[in-house]
Design a protein around this motif. Structure first.
Motif, mmCIF file in Angstrom:
data_model
loop_
_atom_site.group_PDB
_atom_site.id
_atom_site.type_symbol
_atom_site.label_atom_id
_atom_site.label_comp_id
_atom_site.label_asym_id
_atom_site.label_seq_id
_atom_site.Cartn_x
_atom_site.Cartn_y
_atom_site.Cartn_z
ATOM 1 N N PRO A 109 -7.827 -11.542 3.562
ATOM 2 C CA PRO A 109 -9.164 -11.398 4.153
ATOM 3 C C PRO A 109 -10.079 -10.587 3.243
ATOM 4 N N LEU A 110 -11.351 -10.935 3.235
ATOM 5 C CA LEU A 110 -12.312 -10.270 2.348
ATOM 6 C C LEU A 110 -12.495 -8.795 2.691
ATOM 7 N N ASN A 111 -12.230 -8.439 3.933
ATOM 8 C CA ASN A 111 -12.468 -7.043 4.339
ATOM 9 C C ASN A 111 -11.237 -6.157 4.157
ATOM 10 N N VAL A 112 -10.208 -6.672 3.474
ATOM 11 C CA VAL A 112 -8.991 -5.891 3.278
ATOM 12 C C VAL A 112 -8.965 -5.344 1.855
ATOM 13 N N ASP A 113 -8.768 -4.048 1.724
ATOM 14 C CA ASP A 113 -8.610 -3.409 0.426
ATOM 15 C C ASP A 113 -7.124 -3.362 0.099
ATOM 16 N N ALA A 114 -6.677 -4.315 -0.707
ATOM 17 C CA ALA A 114 -5.242 -4.466 -0.965
ATOM 18 C C ALA A 114 -4.795 -3.509 -2.068
ATOM 19 N N MET A 115 -4.808 -2.237 -1.763
ATOM 20 C CA MET A 115 -4.418 -1.219 -2.730
ATOM 21 C C MET A 115 -3.500 -0.204 -2.054
ATOM 22 N N LEU A 116 -2.509 0.235 -2.808
ATOM 23 C CA LEU A 116 -1.688 1.336 -2.336
ATOM 24 C C LEU A 116 -2.354 2.648 -2.731
ATOM 25 N N SER A 117 -2.112 3.675 -1.948
ATOM 26 C CA SER A 117 -2.807 4.943 -2.169
ATOM 27 C C SER A 117 -2.302 5.643 -3.419
ATOM 28 N N GLU A 118 -3.213 6.353 -4.105
ATOM 29 C CA GLU A 118 -2.826 7.141 -5.267
ATOM 30 C C GLU A 118 -1.895 8.279 -4.873
ATOM 31 N N ALA A 119 -2.036 8.764 -3.652
ATOM 32 C CA ALA A 119 -1.198 9.881 -3.198
ATOM 33 C C ALA A 119 0.280 9.516 -3.174
ATOM 34 N N SER A 120 0.562 8.213 -3.106
ATOM 35 C CA SER A 120 1.963 7.776 -3.039
ATOM 36 C C SER A 120 2.501 7.381 -4.406
ATOM 37 N N ARG A 121 1.802 7.701 -5.472
ATOM 38 C CA ARG A 121 2.157 7.243 -6.799
ATOM 39 C C ARG A 121 3.554 7.689 -7.249
ATOM 40 N N GLU A 122 4.053 8.798 -6.712
ATOM 41 C CA GLU A 122 5.367 9.292 -7.119
ATOM 42 C C GLU A 122 6.494 8.721 -6.271
ATOM 43 N N GLN A 123 6.158 7.912 -5.280
ATOM 44 C CA GLN A 123 7.195 7.313 -4.441
ATOM 45 C C GLN A 123 7.694 6.013 -5.047
ATOM 46 N N SER A 124 8.815 5.540 -4.552
ATOM 47 C CA SER A 124 9.300 4.224 -4.973
ATOM 48 C C SER A 124 8.423 3.145 -4.343
ATOM 49 N N ALA A 125 8.479 1.963 -4.923
ATOM 50 C CA ALA A 125 7.712 0.850 -4.365
ATOM 51 C C ALA A 125 8.164 0.537 -2.942
ATOM 52 N N ARG A 126 9.445 0.610 -2.685
ATOM 53 C CA ARG A 126 9.939 0.344 -1.336
ATOM 54 C C ARG A 126 9.338 1.321 -0.342
ATOM 55 N N GLN A 127 9.294 2.595 -0.707
ATOM 56 C CA GLN A 127 8.687 3.582 0.188
ATOM 57 C C GLN A 127 7.213 3.287 0.406
ATOM 58 N N ARG A 128 6.512 3.022 -0.655
ATOM 59 C CA ARG A 128 5.067 2.809 -0.570
ATOM 60 C C ARG A 128 4.742 1.607 0.315
ATOM 61 N N ILE A 129 5.478 0.522 0.103
ATOM 62 C CA ILE A 129 5.209 -0.698 0.865
ATOM 63 C C ILE A 129 5.606 -0.532 2.325
ATOM 64 N N SER A 130 6.791 0.027 2.575
ATOM 65 C CA SER A 130 7.266 0.131 3.963
ATOM 66 C C SER A 130 6.377 1.057 4.780
ATOM 67 N N GLU A 131 5.873 2.138 4.157
ATOM 68 C CA GLU A 131 5.063 3.103 4.890
ATOM 69 C C GLU A 131 3.617 2.660 5.047
ATOM 70 N N GLN A 132 3.062 2.014 4.035
ATOM 71 C CA GLN A 132 1.640 1.681 4.074
ATOM 72 C C GLN A 132 1.346 0.249 4.510
ATOM 73 N N ILE A 133 2.295 -0.651 4.309
ATOM 74 C CA ILE A 133 2.052 -2.065 4.615
ATOM 75 C C ILE A 133 2.851 -2.520 5.832
ATOM 76 N N ASP A 134 4.165 -2.340 5.755
ATOM 77 C CA ASP A 134 5.014 -2.815 6.854
ATOM 78 C C ASP A 134 4.706 -2.113 8.167
#
Length: 702
Positions: free
Chosen positions: A548-573
Motif C-alpha cells: 500500500p502507498l501509505n505504508v513505510d516499509a522500513m525497519l527502525s534504526e533503533a533495532s539496527r543491532e538486533q538480528s533480522a529475525r528479531q527485527r521482523i518478528s517484533e516490528q512486522i509479525d
C-alpha cells in the motif's frame, strides 16, 4: 498489429533516408509464402513495424482482485478480463478439457542479446550496448507483448545499427570475422573486386539477407530492394578500399526493416476449426531455435581467434540442423523436434564451445565446469531464479559477518571478487551456479528435485593465489570460504566440484549466488522478506499484494543491532496491519536465516545461535504445511511437492512460450507434466512436449 503513428513515421523517415534506406522500399518479406498477415511483408521499421509507443504496464504476476481478474491479460489469447499467470488456480489449470490453445499471432522484436548474436559481432564494437531491452514489466525477457521500437528506443538504436555489418566487413585475419562471408568463395568478388558483376552483387545481397539479417529465404522483392540500394552505394565508391563502409551501409539498411528486427510468428495456410493458423516451417524452426539458444538458425559462425580456429557451425552458420529441417519441412515432425532439442539443450563438453560468444577472455573457459546448457536454457534458469544480476546489486557490507570466516581482510576482498570476477581467472558466483545447474540439466533426471537438493557445488579454486604466490592474493586467497570450504582448492575441475555437508547446503536456493541476489546490503536487513516473497511468487506461483502507498516499509534504526529475525518478528509479525501480507512471505524467509546476506553459513546471529526454524502455513498444498528447521529442510520438502513441481512447469512454459499461460493452455501443461513424469524428470522431454504442442505451434490471427 498496431502500427507507428504518423508522428512516429515522420520522425523516422529522415533517418531512413540518411542511412540510404529506400523510402517505402521493403528490404525483407515474410518467412513463408503462405503467411496471411500483412505485417509480414517486410516493410521498413519506420513504416511497418508493429508498435504502440505504449510504455505502460504489460502483464504482471501481481493482482489483488480476489477473483484473479487483473483487468490486463496481456499477450494471452484470452478475452479481456480473464485472469492470467499467478492469478489462475493451479489445480484447475492442470486440467485437459475441450478448450483449445489460443496463442496470438505476433511479430516478436528481438531483444538485445538476440540482436547482438544475429548481427554476428562480439568484439571491438558497441553493438552489445543496443537499446533493445525487454520491458521492465515483463516477468521474462522472452515476452513479446508491447515490445516495440518507439521513438525513444529508435533514436538509441540508430546509434548502433550503423555497425551491424562490422563482422562482415573486417579482414580475414581479424578476430571476430564472420566465416559466413570470409570463407564463402562466392563472396570474394564482392569483397575484393573494384567493379563486382551484377551476379556477384546479387549473390552477396541475398547472402547477407539470409545469413546475416532475416535468417530465412529472402523473397525476390526484398532482395531486389536491397540490391537497388547496394548499387547506389557502390556507384558512390571512390575505390574498393571503401568496400567495408559499403558493406556496413548495406547491413544497416537491412537491419532497419521489420523482417530483420522482428521475427514473425503469424502462421500460414488455412485456419483450423478454432480459427488458428499453424506456424510455417521457417517460423517454427526459428521459434524453437530462439527459445533454446537465443539465436536464429544460421546464426553467423564467428571466429574469436583465427589461428586457433575457435568457432561454432560451418560456413553457413551455426544450428545447421535447424536450417535443414526448415528447408525440407521435417521441422513439422514431432520426432525431428525431439531430436533437435536433445541435441542442443545441454550436455558435457570439456572445451565448452558454448562459451565462444561470451564477451570474455579464453582463460575463463577452462575454469568453468565441463557441463553446458544452451543459452536459452541458461537464460531461463537465470531469469526464473533471478540470480544473474548479483553484481549489479548494492554492495554487501561486512560480507562474512556472523560466519566462521569474519575478518576484514582477505575473506571480505575474496568474496567481492567472486561477485565481480575482476582479479584472477576464477569465475564468478553467478557462473558457478550456472555450472551447478548445467550438471543437473546434463544428467536430466529428476531435474526439479535435484535443483533443490543437490549438494554437489562448483566452487572457486584458490591454489596459486596464496600470500607470496600472487600479487592479488588478498582478493582471491579465500574465495572458497563463502561455500564454507577451507584450505586450498586446486585449479582443476575435479577439485572445484565439492560435495558440501548435508547440514550446510542443499540445492540452488542455498547457493551464495541466489542468497546474495535476494538480499540487501546488511546481514540483518529484512532479507528474509525478499527471499520469502520470491518463494511464494516463483516457486509456488501465488501472488503477493502490492505494498500500500501509505505504508513505510522500513525497519527502525533503533533495532539496527538486533538480528533480522528479531527485527521482523517484533516490528512486522506483531503488527496486525502488516502481518496480513507478511504471513505469506516471512515464514518462507525465516529458514534462510541460517545464512547471512552474502550467503555465508552463520555460526552465530547477534549473540544467539542461528535460527532457521519456521512453521509453514497458508500453503497451497497440504504436503507443504508444517514446521521446518532450515532452508535445507524446506528445500527438501519443496522438492517432493507435486504442487511446487507444477509451478516449475508453469515457469518453463512462460519463458519458452514467451507469454503467460491461460486456462486454454491446460492440455499443454498436462502434456508437459506427463512427459516430465514419464521420463523420470527429464527437462528435455518437458521442452519437447511444449515445442510440439498447439500452444507453441499455432497462432490466432487478429
Amino acid at each position: 498489429m498496431p502500427r507507428l503513428s504518423p508522428l512516429q513515421r515522420s520522425l523516422l523517415l529522415p533517418v531512413l533516408v540518411a542511412l540510404g534506406c529506400p523510402q517505402g522500399g521493403d528490404v525483407a518479406t515474410d518467412a513463408d509464402p503462405g503467411a496471411t498477415a500483412d505485417a509480414s511483408t517486410g516493410a521498413t521499421a519506420g513504416t511497418g513495424a508493429p508498435t504502440t509507443g505504449d510504455t505502460g504496464p504489460g502483464p504482471t504476476s501481481s493482482g489483488t482482485d480476489p477473483t484473479g481478474d487483473t483487468g490486463d491479460t496481456g499477450d494471452t489469447g484470452e478475452p479481456p478480463g480473464e485472469p492470467s499467470g499467478n492469478a489462475l488456480d493451479q489445480n484447475l489449470l492442470f486440467t485437459c478439457d475441450d478448450r483449445p490453445a489460443l496463442p496470438p499471432a505476433d511479430l516478436r522484436l528481438l531483444d538485445r542479446q538476440e540482436w547482438t548474436r544475429s548481427v554476428g559481432s562480439w568484439t571491438g564494437t558497441n553493438l552489445a550496448n543496443n537499446p533493445l531491452y525487454p520491458r521492465a514489466s515483463h516477468r521474462y525477457s522472452t515476452y513479446s507483448d508491447g515490445e516495440a521500437l518507439d521513438p525513444s528506443v529508435l533514436s538509441l538504436y540508430l546509434d548502433v545499427v550503423g555497425g551491424a555489418g562490422t563482422a562482415w566487413a573486417i579482414g580475414k585475419w581479424d578476430a571476430g570475422r564472420v566465416r559466413t562471408v570470409i570463407e564463402d568463395p562466392e563472396c570474394q568478388c564482392f569483397l575484393n573486386d573494384a567493379a563486382p558483376s551484377p551476379e556477384c552483387v546479387d549473390y552477396f545481397v541475398r547472402r547477407y539477407l539470409e545469413y546475416g539479417a532475416v535468417y530465412r529465404p529472402a523473397g525476390d522483392e526484398q532482395a531486389a530492394a536491397l540490391r537497388e540500394f547496394a548499387d547506389t552505394v557502390l556507384a558512390g565508391e571512390a575505390d574498393v578500399a571503401q568496400r567495408p563502409a559499403t558493406i556496413k551501409r548495406i547491413a544497416a539498411a537491412a537491419w532497419m526493416t521489420t523482417a530483420a528486427l522482428y521475427r514473425p510468428e503469424l502462421g500460414a495456410g488455412e485456419p483450423d476449426e478454432h480459427g488458428r493458423l499453424r506456424l510455417g516451417d521457417w517460423e517454427l524452426a526459428q521459434a524453437i531455435a530462439y527459445a533454446l539458444t537465443r539465436a536464429p538458425a544460421g546464426t553467423p559462425s564467428v571466429n574469436r581467434y583465427y589461428e586457433a580456429g575457435y568457432t561454432k557451425g560451418d560456413v553457413d552458420g551455426d544450428l545447421g540442423d535447424f536450417l535443414d529441417a526448415a528447408a525440407d519441412g521435417t521441422i513439422q515432425d514431432p520426432e525431428v523436434v525431439a531430436a533437435l532439442v536433445r541435441a542442443h539443450f545441454g550436455g558435457l563438453d570439456e572445451e565448452r564451445r558454448d562459451l565462444l560468444f561470451e564477451d570474455r577472455d579464453a582463460r575463463w573457459w577452462e575454469n568453468q565446469g565441463e557441463y553446458w546448457m544452451a543459452t536459452g536454457v541458461r537464460a531461463f534458469f537465470r531469469e526464473w531464479l533471478d540470480y544473474a544480476g548479483l553484481a549489479d546489486k548494492p554492495p554487501k557490507v561486512e560480507t562474512a559477518k556472523t560466519s566462521a570466516w569474519w575478518e576484514v581482510g582477505t575473506t571480505e576482498l575474496s568474496y567481492q571478487n567472486t561477485v565481480s570476477g575482476i582479479y584472477g581467472t576464477e569465475n564468478t558466483l553467478v557462473t558457478q551456479l550456472d555450472d551447478m545447474i548445467a550438471r543437473i540439466v546434463a544428467a536430466d533426471q529428476d531435474v526439479f528435485a535435484q535443483l533443490l537438493t543437490s549438494r554437489l557445488f562448483y566452487t572457486p579454486a584458490n591454489a596459486g593465489y596464496q600470500e607470496g604466490e600472487s600479487s592479488i592474493s588478498n582478493s582471491t586467497a579465500d574465495s572458497p570460504r563463502v561455500y564454507g570450504v577451507a584450505g586450498i582448492t586446486a585449479q582443476t575441475r575435479e577439485a572445484r566440484w565439492k560435495q558440501l555437508p548435508e547440514n550446510e547446503r542443499a540445492g540452488v536456493l542455498t547457493h551464495p549466488a541466489w542468497l546474495g541476489a535476494h538480499s540487501l546490503s546488511f546481514e540483518n536487513d529484512p532479507n528474509l522478506v525478499h527471499r520469502g516473497k520470491w518463494i511464494r511468487e516463483e516457486l509456488l506461483c501465488q501472488n503477493i499484494p502490492d505494498l500500500p502507498l501509505n505504508v513505510d516499509a522500513m525497519l527502525s534504526e533503533a533495532s539496527r543491532e538486533q538480528s533480522a529475525r528479531q527485527r521482523i518478528s517484533e516490528q512486522i509479525d506483531a503488527d496486525p496491519y502488516c502481518a496480513g501480507c507478511h504471513q505469506m512471505m516471512n515464514p518462507l524467509g525465516y529458514p534462510f536465516e541460517i545464512y547471512n546476506h552474502a550467503g555465508f553459513l552463520r555460526i552465530e546471529d547477534h549473540g544467539a545461535a542461528p535460527n532457521g526454524t519456521s512453521v509453514l502455513a497458508n500453503m497451497p498444498a497440504p504436503e507443504l504445511d508444517g514446521p521446518v528447521t532450515s532452508a535445507i529442510d524446506m528445500s527438501v520438502r519443496f522438492a517432493g511437492s507435486k504442487y511446487a513441481k507444477r509451478c516449475f512447469v508453469r515457469q518453463a512454459f512462460r519463458f519458452f512460450a514467451g507469454r503467460e499461460e491461460t486456462m486454454h493452455d491446460g492440455c499443454t501443461l498436462v502434456a508437459m507434466e506427463t512427459a516430465y513424469d514419464d521420463s523420470d524428470g527429464s527437462f528435455a522431454e518437458l521442452l519437447i512436449a511444449l515445442f510440439n504442442s498447439d500452444s507453441f505451434q499455432t497462432r490466432v490471427p487478429e
